[in-house]
Design a protein around this motif. Structure first.
Motif, PDB file in Angstrom:
ATOM      1  N   UNK A 160     -45.949 153.053 121.384  1.00  0.00           N
ATOM      2  CA  UNK A 160     -46.939 152.284 122.145  1.00  0.00           C
ATOM      3  C   UNK A 160     -47.037 152.817 123.571  1.00  0.00           C
ATOM      4  N   UNK A 161     -45.889 153.032 124.196  1.00  0.00           N
ATOM      5  CA  UNK A 161     -45.889 153.563 125.559  1.00  0.00           C
ATOM      6  C   UNK A 161     -46.472 154.976 125.602  1.00  0.00           C
ATOM      7  N   UNK A 162     -46.143 155.777 124.606  1.00  0.00           N
ATOM      8  CA  UNK A 162     -46.685 157.137 124.536  1.00  0.00           C
ATOM      9  C   UNK A 162     -48.203 157.106 124.385  1.00  0.00           C
ATOM     10  N   UNK A 163     -48.719 156.151 123.599  1.00  0.00           N
ATOM     11  CA  UNK A 163     -50.168 156.032 123.437  1.00  0.00           C
ATOM     12  C   UNK A 163     -50.835 155.717 124.768  1.00  0.00           C
TER      13      UNK A 163
ATOM     14  N   UNK B 263     -50.901 158.824 126.921  1.00  0.00           N
ATOM     15  CA  UNK B 263     -51.883 159.837 126.509  1.00  0.00           C
ATOM     16  C   UNK B 263     -53.313 159.368 126.699  1.00  0.00           C
ATOM     17  N   UNK B 264     -53.596 158.121 126.334  1.00  0.00           N
ATOM     18  CA  UNK B 264     -54.971 157.612 126.323  1.00  0.00           C
ATOM     19  C   UNK B 264     -55.393 157.076 127.683  1.00  0.00           C
ATOM     20  N   UNK B 265     -54.429 156.493 128.393  1.00  0.00           N
ATOM     21  CA  UNK B 265     -54.754 155.809 129.635  1.00  0.00           C
ATOM     22  C   UNK B 265     -54.998 154.344 129.362  1.00  0.00           C
ATOM     23  N   UNK B 266     -55.441 153.582 130.344  1.00  0.00           N
ATOM     24  CA  UNK B 266     -55.665 152.145 130.168  1.00  0.00           C
ATOM     25  C   UNK B 266     -56.596 151.856 128.990  1.00  0.00           C
ATOM     26  N   UNK B 267     -56.190 150.930 128.129  1.00  0.00           N
ATOM     27  CA  UNK B 267     -57.000 150.617 126.948  1.00  0.00           C
ATOM     28  C   UNK B 267     -56.602 149.246 126.402  1.00  0.00           C
TER      29      UNK B 267
ATOM     30  N   UNK C  25     -54.456 154.018 117.364  1.00  0.00           N
ATOM     31  CA  UNK C  25     -53.601 155.184 117.587  1.00  0.00           C
ATOM     32  C   UNK C  25     -52.343 155.111 116.720  1.00  0.00           C
ATOM     33  N   UNK C  26     -51.808 153.917 116.557  1.00  0.00           N
ATOM     34  CA  UNK C  26     -50.580 153.749 115.761  1.00  0.00           C
ATOM     35  C   UNK C  26     -50.838 153.803 114.268  1.00  0.00           C
TER      36      UNK C  26
ATOM     37  N   UNK D 234     -49.377 143.503 115.469  1.00  0.00           N
ATOM     38  CA  UNK D 234     -48.106 144.168 115.779  1.00  0.00           C
ATOM     39  C   UNK D 234     -48.200 144.927 117.100  1.00  0.00           C
ATOM     40  N   UNK D 235     -49.344 145.569 117.340  1.00  0.00           N
ATOM     41  CA  UNK D 235     -49.534 146.283 118.608  1.00  0.00           C
ATOM     42  C   UNK D 235     -49.477 145.311 119.777  1.00  0.00           C
ATOM     43  N   UNK D 236     -50.130 144.162 119.624  1.00  0.00           N
ATOM     44  CA  UNK D 236     -50.091 143.147 120.678  1.00  0.00           C
ATOM     45  C   UNK D 236     -48.666 142.649 120.915  1.00  0.00           C
ATOM     46  N   UNK D 237     -47.921 142.414 119.831  1.00  0.00           N
ATOM     47  CA  UNK D 237     -46.540 141.928 119.978  1.00  0.00           C
ATOM     48  C   UNK D 237     -45.729 142.888 120.840  1.00  0.00           C
ATOM     49  N   UNK D 238     -45.937 144.182 120.636  1.00  0.00           N
ATOM     50  CA  UNK D 238     -45.208 145.180 121.424  1.00  0.00           C
ATOM     51  C   UNK D 238     -45.722 145.249 122.856  1.00  0.00           C
ATOM     52  N   UNK D 239     -47.030 145.243 123.013  1.00  0.00           N
ATOM     53  CA  UNK D 239     -47.585 145.302 124.369  1.00  0.00           C
ATOM     54  C   UNK D 239     -47.153 144.089 125.185  1.00  0.00           C
ATOM     55  N   UNK D 240     -47.203 142.931 124.564  1.00  0.00           N
ATOM     56  CA  UNK D 240     -46.791 141.703 125.234  1.00  0.00           C
ATOM     57  C   UNK D 240     -45.308 141.760 125.620  1.00  0.00           C
ATOM     58  N   UNK D 241     -44.480 142.236 124.701  1.00  0.00           N
ATOM     59  CA  UNK D 241     -43.043 142.338 124.965  1.00  0.00           C
ATOM     60  C   UNK D 241     -42.765 143.333 126.092  1.00  0.00           C
ATOM     61  N   UNK D 242     -43.460 144.469 126.065  1.00  0.00           N
ATOM     62  CA  UNK D 242     -43.262 145.492 127.091  1.00  0.00           C
ATOM     63  C   UNK D 242     -43.775 145.026 128.452  1.00  0.00           C
ATOM     64  N   UNK D 243     -44.835 144.209 128.439  1.00  0.00           N
ATOM     65  CA  UNK D 243     -45.320 143.663 129.704  1.00  0.00           C
ATOM     66  C   UNK D 243     -44.305 142.690 130.293  1.00  0.00           C
ATOM     67  N   UNK D 244     -43.729 141.843 129.455  1.00  0.00           N
ATOM     68  CA  UNK D 244     -42.717 140.907 129.929  1.00  0.00           C
ATOM     69  C   UNK D 244     -41.503 141.645 130.489  1.00  0.00           C
TER      70      UNK D 244
END
Length: 325
Positions: free
Chosen positions: A248-251, A254-258, A266-267, A282-292
């Motif tokens: 997720x972080x790698x995406x 590479x892509x920039x803000x999205x 991408x995944x 699942x992507x949201x669950x990871x993005x949300x967790x990484x934001x926290x």
């Protein structure tokens, strides 16, 4: 305890129901409400000398149809007590307001994730509430730590939210009925399977660590075959999510803000059927967790890397981002 395998067209594989026969006949999960499943469950019970009318208690791991569908019919025939975690009780009972609230929340997330309208329409056709022609049970809510006597042993309720708000494990001695919290082949979806769960990845990681710490001898999952090393499987799934977090972080790097939908594409690429919900969920669950955790920043539905994270990614050589509980 006897395992009864029930057909399921979903990718997770055949469902399982678990029978404890004796003075009080107990079932864990019932399969869905399809006539084929009913025939299989009746045949499986008959192999052990019991029928629907003999069932005294039913414990449900969570609210999803493929685990709860026949609970109402069995209760109607036998008067069985049906137990499920309080968070899932209204959905299992078919409470219309609870279902409408779930549907409304899903629509909010579809918008937040950036899901295209044709894909939303596909999901609206795919995701349905309780079958109006099927019986829904009256349930008794249960909580983490509740215990019940089953035959000569004790069954303990272990709340394991993540995949579903009310998902529960049922520990029986040194073994555990793990529902969809621990599966032998697939990793349970988090984020999309139950959008009611706040911080779903964190809750699911906590559930996995609970399983690992308990060091059960064997897990009996909601789908497919028994798991002989539950702690090892739980740790493997934690590592899987660390690899996904890195991706997720790698995406974003590479892509920039999205938005979430772009990260999902991408995944997972193009998605069909229920995966249209599971991929961005699942992507949201990871993005949300990484934001926290401070690794990601969001604004207006778009996510970007927090300052300095791109440099940290360059130092990782095992393709995993640590997910601290």
């Amino acid at each position: 305890m006897e395992r009864i395998s029930l057909s399921n067209s979903a990718f997770e594989g055949a469902n399982n129901a678990y029978l404890f026969a004796g003075a009080e006949t107990t079932l864990i999960d019932t399969g869905d409400w399809l006539s084929e499943t009913r025939e299989q469950l009746e045949a499986g019970l008959a192999n052990h000398g019991v029928g629907f009318a003999d069932v005294d208690r039913i414990f449900l791991t969570h609210w999803h149809h493929d685990h709860t569908g026949l609970a109402g019919e069995i209760q109607a025939e036998s008067g069985a007590d049906v137990y499920v975690h309080r968070a899932d009780a209204p959905l299992v009972e078919g409470d219309r307001a609870a279902w409408e609230e779930l549907f409304e929340l899903q629509e909010e997330y579809f918008e937040q994730w950036g899901m295209p309208e044709p894909d939303r329409e596909t999901l609206r056709d795919r995701i349905v509430g309780p079958d109006e022609t099927a019986s829904t049970p009256t349930v008794t809510p249960i909580e983490d730590g509740d215990t019940f006597t089953v035959g000569s042993t004790e069954l303990e309720v272990v709340h394991a939210s993540g995949h579903a708000a009310g998902l529960c494990l049922f520990a029986v001695g040194d073994e555990v009925c793990s529902g969809d919290a621990l599966l032998p082949v697939y990793t349970p979806n988090v984020g999309g399977a139950d959008v009611r769960v706040d911080d779903p990845l964190e809750k699911y990681l906590r559930a996995l660590r609970t399983v690992a710490d308990a060091d059960y001898d064997r897990a009996w999952p909601g789908h497919r075959d028994p798991i002989d090393d539950p702690a090892g499987r739980a740790k493997h799934i934690v590592h899987h999510h660390e690899e996904r977090a890195y991706r997720v972080l790698d995406a974003l790097d590479r892509i920039g803000p999205c938005d979430t939908w772009t990260v999902s594409a991408d995944l997972f690429g193009d998605l069909e059927d229920i995966h249209i919900l599971h991929g961005p969920g699942e992507s949201y669950a990871h993005l949300d967790h990484l934001e926290r955790a401070g690794a990601v920043v969001s604004e207006g539905g778009e996510y970007r890397l927090a300052a300095g994270v791109d440099d940290e990614l360059e130092t990782i050589d095992d393709g995993r981002w640590p997910l601290e509980s």
